[in-house]
Motif scaffolding. Structure first.
Motif, mmCIF file in Angstrom:
data_model
loop_
_atom_site.group_PDB
_atom_site.id
_atom_site.type_symbol
_atom_site.label_atom_id
_atom_site.label_comp_id
_atom_site.label_asym_id
_atom_site.label_seq_id
_atom_site.Cartn_x
_atom_site.Cartn_y
_atom_site.Cartn_z
ATOM 1 N N THR A 197 -17.967 4.089 5.003
ATOM 2 C CA THR A 197 -17.929 2.649 5.000
ATOM 3 C C THR A 197 -16.711 2.121 5.571
ATOM 4 O OG1 THR A 197 -16.453 2.392 3.056
ATOM 5 C CG2 THR A 197 -18.670 2.790 2.606
ATOM 6 N N PRO A 198 -16.771 0.859 6.173
ATOM 7 C CA PRO A 198 -15.743 0.316 7.058
ATOM 8 C C PRO A 198 -14.258 0.310 6.100
ATOM 9 C CG PRO A 198 -17.620 -1.144 7.189
ATOM 10 C CD PRO A 198 -17.953 -0.215 5.862
ATOM 11 N N ASP A 199 -14.276 0.334 4.736
ATOM 12 C CA ASP A 199 -13.152 0.236 3.972
ATOM 13 C C ASP A 199 -12.584 1.466 3.714
ATOM 14 O OD1 ASP A 199 -13.247 -2.468 3.811
ATOM 15 O OD2 ASP A 199 -14.742 -2.390 2.213
ATOM 16 N N GLN A 200 -13.076 2.604 4.170
ATOM 17 C CA GLN A 200 -12.801 3.883 3.809
ATOM 18 C C GLN A 200 -11.175 4.194 3.952
ATOM 19 O OE1 GLN A 200 -14.866 7.136 5.350
ATOM 20 N NE2 GLN A 200 -13.240 8.669 5.118
ATOM 21 N N GLY A 201 -10.796 3.887 5.017
ATOM 22 C CA GLY A 201 -9.273 3.968 5.285
ATOM 23 C C GLY A 201 -8.351 3.049 4.315
ATOM 24 N N ARG A 202 -8.835 2.022 4.164
ATOM 25 C CA ARG A 202 -8.044 0.842 3.225
ATOM 26 C C ARG A 202 -8.203 1.502 1.924
ATOM 27 N NH1 ARG A 202 -10.566 -3.140 4.521
ATOM 28 N NH2 ARG A 202 -9.150 -3.847 6.232
ATOM 29 N N ALA A 203 -9.051 1.892 1.690
ATOM 30 C CA ALA A 203 -9.307 2.415 0.050
ATOM 31 C C ALA A 203 -8.247 3.952 -0.271
ATOM 32 C CB ALA A 203 -10.619 2.953 -0.056
ATOM 33 N N PHE A 204 -8.485 4.773 0.890
ATOM 34 C CA PHE A 204 -7.492 6.061 0.654
ATOM 35 C C PHE A 204 -5.937 5.378 0.971
ATOM 36 C CE2 PHE A 204 -11.595 8.420 1.265
ATOM 37 C CZ PHE A 204 -11.461 9.121 -0.045
ATOM 38 N N GLY A 205 -5.821 4.450 1.706
ATOM 39 C CA GLY A 205 -4.461 3.805 1.786
ATOM 40 C C GLY A 205 -3.760 3.502 0.541
ATOM 41 N N VAL A 206 -4.535 2.863 -0.272
ATOM 42 C CA VAL A 206 -4.211 2.211 -1.568
ATOM 43 C C VAL A 206 -4.173 3.439 -2.644
ATOM 44 C CG1 VAL A 206 -4.755 1.065 -3.470
ATOM 45 C CG2 VAL A 206 -5.262 0.107 -1.444
ATOM 46 N N TYR A 207 -5.035 4.384 -2.597
ATOM 47 C CA TYR A 207 -4.886 5.497 -3.472
ATOM 48 C C TYR A 207 -3.677 6.378 -3.165
ATOM 49 C CZ TYR A 207 -6.467 9.722 -6.150
ATOM 50 O OH TYR A 207 -6.676 10.369 -6.937
ATOM 51 N N GLY A 208 -3.422 6.587 -1.711
ATOM 52 C CA GLY A 208 -2.169 7.320 -1.424
ATOM 53 C C GLY A 208 -0.988 6.604 -1.942
ATOM 54 N N ALA A 209 -0.951 5.415 -1.796
ATOM 55 C CA ALA A 209 0.130 4.632 -2.161
ATOM 56 C C ALA A 209 0.442 4.687 -3.827
ATOM 57 C CB ALA A 209 -0.003 3.150 -1.692
ATOM 58 N N VAL A 210 -0.544 4.936 -4.570
ATOM 59 C CA VAL A 210 -0.506 4.985 -5.830
ATOM 60 C C VAL A 210 0.290 6.642 -6.118
ATOM 61 C CG1 VAL A 210 -1.557 5.240 -8.312
ATOM 62 C CG2 VAL A 210 -2.011 3.222 -6.611
ATOM 63 N N ALA A 211 -0.584 7.507 -5.361
ATOM 64 C CA ALA A 211 -0.293 8.861 -5.533
ATOM 65 C C ALA A 211 1.189 9.037 -5.124
ATOM 66 C CB ALA A 211 -1.170 9.835 -4.704
ATOM 67 N N GLY A 212 1.582 8.508 -4.181
ATOM 68 C CA GLY A 212 2.975 8.834 -3.657
ATOM 69 C C GLY A 212 4.231 7.708 -4.449
ATOM 70 N N GLY A 213 3.709 6.770 -4.630
ATOM 71 C CA GLY A 213 4.690 5.643 -5.436
ATOM 72 C C GLY A 213 4.515 5.772 -6.655
ATOM 73 N N GLY A 214 3.747 6.060 -7.380
ATOM 74 C CA GLY A 214 3.403 6.167 -9.010
ATOM 75 C C GLY A 214 4.677 6.890 -9.668
ATOM 76 N N GLY A 215 5.350 7.784 -9.027
ATOM 77 C CA GLY A 215 6.319 8.489 -9.749
ATOM 78 C C GLY A 215 7.675 7.427 -9.707
ATOM 79 N N ALA A 216 7.997 6.841 -8.689
ATOM 80 C CA ALA A 216 8.920 5.799 -8.741
ATOM 81 C C ALA A 216 8.637 4.676 -9.571
ATOM 82 C CB ALA A 216 8.958 5.049 -7.223
ATOM 83 N N ILE A 217 7.636 4.131 -9.941
ATOM 84 C CA ILE A 217 6.892 3.167 -10.874
ATOM 85 C C ILE A 217 7.175 3.805 -12.051
ATOM 86 C CG2 ILE A 217 5.075 1.843 -11.578
ATOM 87 C CD1 ILE A 217 3.881 1.848 -8.950
ATOM 88 N N GLY A 218 6.923 5.102 -12.183
ATOM 89 C CA GLY A 218 6.995 5.561 -13.709
ATOM 90 C C GLY A 218 8.733 5.608 -14.007
ATOM 91 N N LEU A 219 9.423 5.541 -13.064
ATOM 92 C CA LEU A 219 10.926 5.587 -13.330
ATOM 93 C C LEU A 219 11.413 4.188 -13.916
ATOM 94 C CD1 LEU A 219 12.163 7.828 -10.472
ATOM 95 C CD2 LEU A 219 12.246 8.510 -13.015
#
Length: 475
Positions: free
Chosen positions: A129-151
């Motif tokens: 889909t045209p939104d593939q890159g955007r979707a995985f960008g959001v998912y990657g942000a959560v995967a990478g930034g979730g640790g900081a949010i947890g703190l």
């Protein structure tokens, strides 16, 4: 293909679920001193509250991925959420260390089912889909930034309510996500291959022994017989696992998944990125509270710039850079920026200003890496194998984080004994910088032009090859 609105709901539900899984790897870090005082356990036992989660999560992810292929990712997603919520509630009501550790282990078990299901649902929903890159960008942000949010969340909940709410909050999130999931998630394919019992046993035992061995090095030391035997057993079991996978007709992890140049490179990069990410969260949390004297909530707030930079780096990479330049430049460049950020953290002194530039740079770089590699984890595999392919990227993340914490903790303790606390932090940040620099080098192995793993093949459409009898395509 799902409508744009439906895909938006799927992304929101999956991102919330992934956030819950990721933040639980760090949310107890800041709350641990309060839990220790409340339940009365000693310093030697506190590590098990953290290790029990990553131990079960990392060692069972491949099994969770295969279960998702059998149950369907939608079912695995809902079951994983419900079990995770139940385990969190038990942990929140814990009256002693044994119950708390058991609850954290159960969280890891259900997270091993939930995490690959979430990535598989995302991959199946947005692929092509045209939104593939955007979707995985959001998912990657959560995967990478979730640790900081947890703190941050752990500090706020501990200061304002109780350390127990660091576990109860998962129940609230899970109820919302389950309701949204039942409404938004599409039905997914189920397959029922014969169970590879030998492979399953070897994978679980090998990963368990490896994570356990590295996790106990801080207490036992690298030269102890227990450490060496455990690590050696883990390596032998994993080698046996690979041999079995190459010979069985129904492997738990088809080796063709690893042979893909794009996916194989992504797994290696993710492993090294996790070494840096998990470690920097842990050491910065201690630095902010012990060296600078921050309260738990203030230490959590201090991580906000890094969380924002991770989100910006991930969204920019997934939605803008990868579609335009392919996956190699943003991953290699992001890993290099993160490495420079970790080097900048070695200037940590007696003020927050000495670490802020490094935190922002490391966050931007890690976000770019996560936003790109997550999208290529299951690219090019058949829908029936998205669960196990997604589990593999999560496995490399968890195992990389666990091993990284153990390795850099040992390095930090050695430096602390000779030069004090700051020298220990600096040594850990240098170790993280080396890991990300190596990730930048490995990222050059990506094909020159690829967007989430799609590369032309002899004039065929990108990412497509002829395949006999409808079998999966693996590059």
């Amino acid at each position: 293909m799902a409508s744009v609105e439906r895909r938006g709901w799927v992304l929101a539900v999956v991102a919330l679920a992934q956030l819950m899984v990721v933040l639980d790897a760090t949310i107890v870090n800041i709350a641990l001193p309060a839990a220790q005082a409340d339940l009365g356990f000693g310093d030697a036992d506190r590590q098990w509250v953290v290790i029990s989660y990553s131990l079960c999560f990392g060692s069972l992810l491949l099994v969770g991925g295969r279960l998702n292929d059998r149950l369907g990712a939608r079912t695995g997603f809902v079951v994983g959420l419900a079990g995770f919520a139940l385990a969190s509630a038990v942990g929140g009501f814990a009256t002693n260390l044994a119950v708390l550790v058991a609850a954290r282990a159960a969280q890891g078990v259900f997270a091993a089912l939930l995490a690959p299901a979430a990535l598989a649902v995302l991959s199946l929903t947005f692929r092509g889909t045209p939104d593939q890159g955007r979707a995985f960008g959001v998912y990657g942000a959560v995967a990478g930034g979730g640790g900081a949010i947890g703190l941050l969340l752990g500090g706020v909940l501990t200061d304002l309510l109780s350390w127990r709410w660091c576990l109860f909050v998962n129940v609230v999130i899970a109820v919302v996500v389950i309701a949204g999931g039942l409404f938004a998630l599409p039905s997914t394919t189920r397959v029922k291959p014969r169970t590879d019992w030998w492979g399953t046993g070897l994978a679980v035992a090998g990963l368990f022994a490896l994570v356990l061995g590295f996790g106990r090095t801080e207490a036992l030391g690298w030269g102890s017989a227990t450490t060496l035997i455990t690590l050696g057993a883990g390596l032998v079991l994993l080698v046996a696992f690979v041999i079995v996978q190459a010979r069985t007709e129904t492997p738990l992890l088809p080796l063709t998944i690893l042979r893909s140049r794009v996916r194989g490179t992504s797994y290696a990069v993710m492993f090294l990125a996790a070494v840096g990410m998990f470690s920097v969260y842990l050491f910065l949390a201690y630095y902010l509270q012990r060296t600078l004297g921050f309260t738990p909530v203030l230490a959590g707030v201090a991580f906000l710039p890094m969380a924002v930079s991770v989100a910006v780096g991930s969204a920019t990479s997934g939605a803008v850079l990868v579609p335009r330049f392919g996956i190699r430049p943003p991953v290699a460049g992001g890993a290099l920026v993160a490495a420079i950020g970790f080097v900048a953290l070695t200037a940590a002194g007696g003020s927050y200003a000495t670490v802020l530039p490094g935190m922002i740079m490391a966050g931007l770089g890690l976000g770019a890496v996560f936003g790109s590699t997550m999208g290529s984890a299951a690219d090019g595999v058949s829908p029936a194998q998205t669960g196990i392919a997604s589990a593999t990227i999560n496995t490399t993340q968890q195992i990389g984080g666990s091993i990284g914490i153990a390795l850099l903790t040992g390095l930090s303790l050695s430096a602390t004994r000779s030069g004090g606390d700051l020298a220990g932090y600096h040594a850990a940040f240098w170790g993280a910088a080396v890991a990300l620099a190596l990730a930048a080098v490995i990222a050059t192995l990506y094909p020159k032009r690829s967007a989430h793993g799609q590369v032309p093949h002899r004039g065929a459409p990108e990412g497509v090859r002829p395949a006999a009898r409808g079998s999966a395509v693996h590059r």
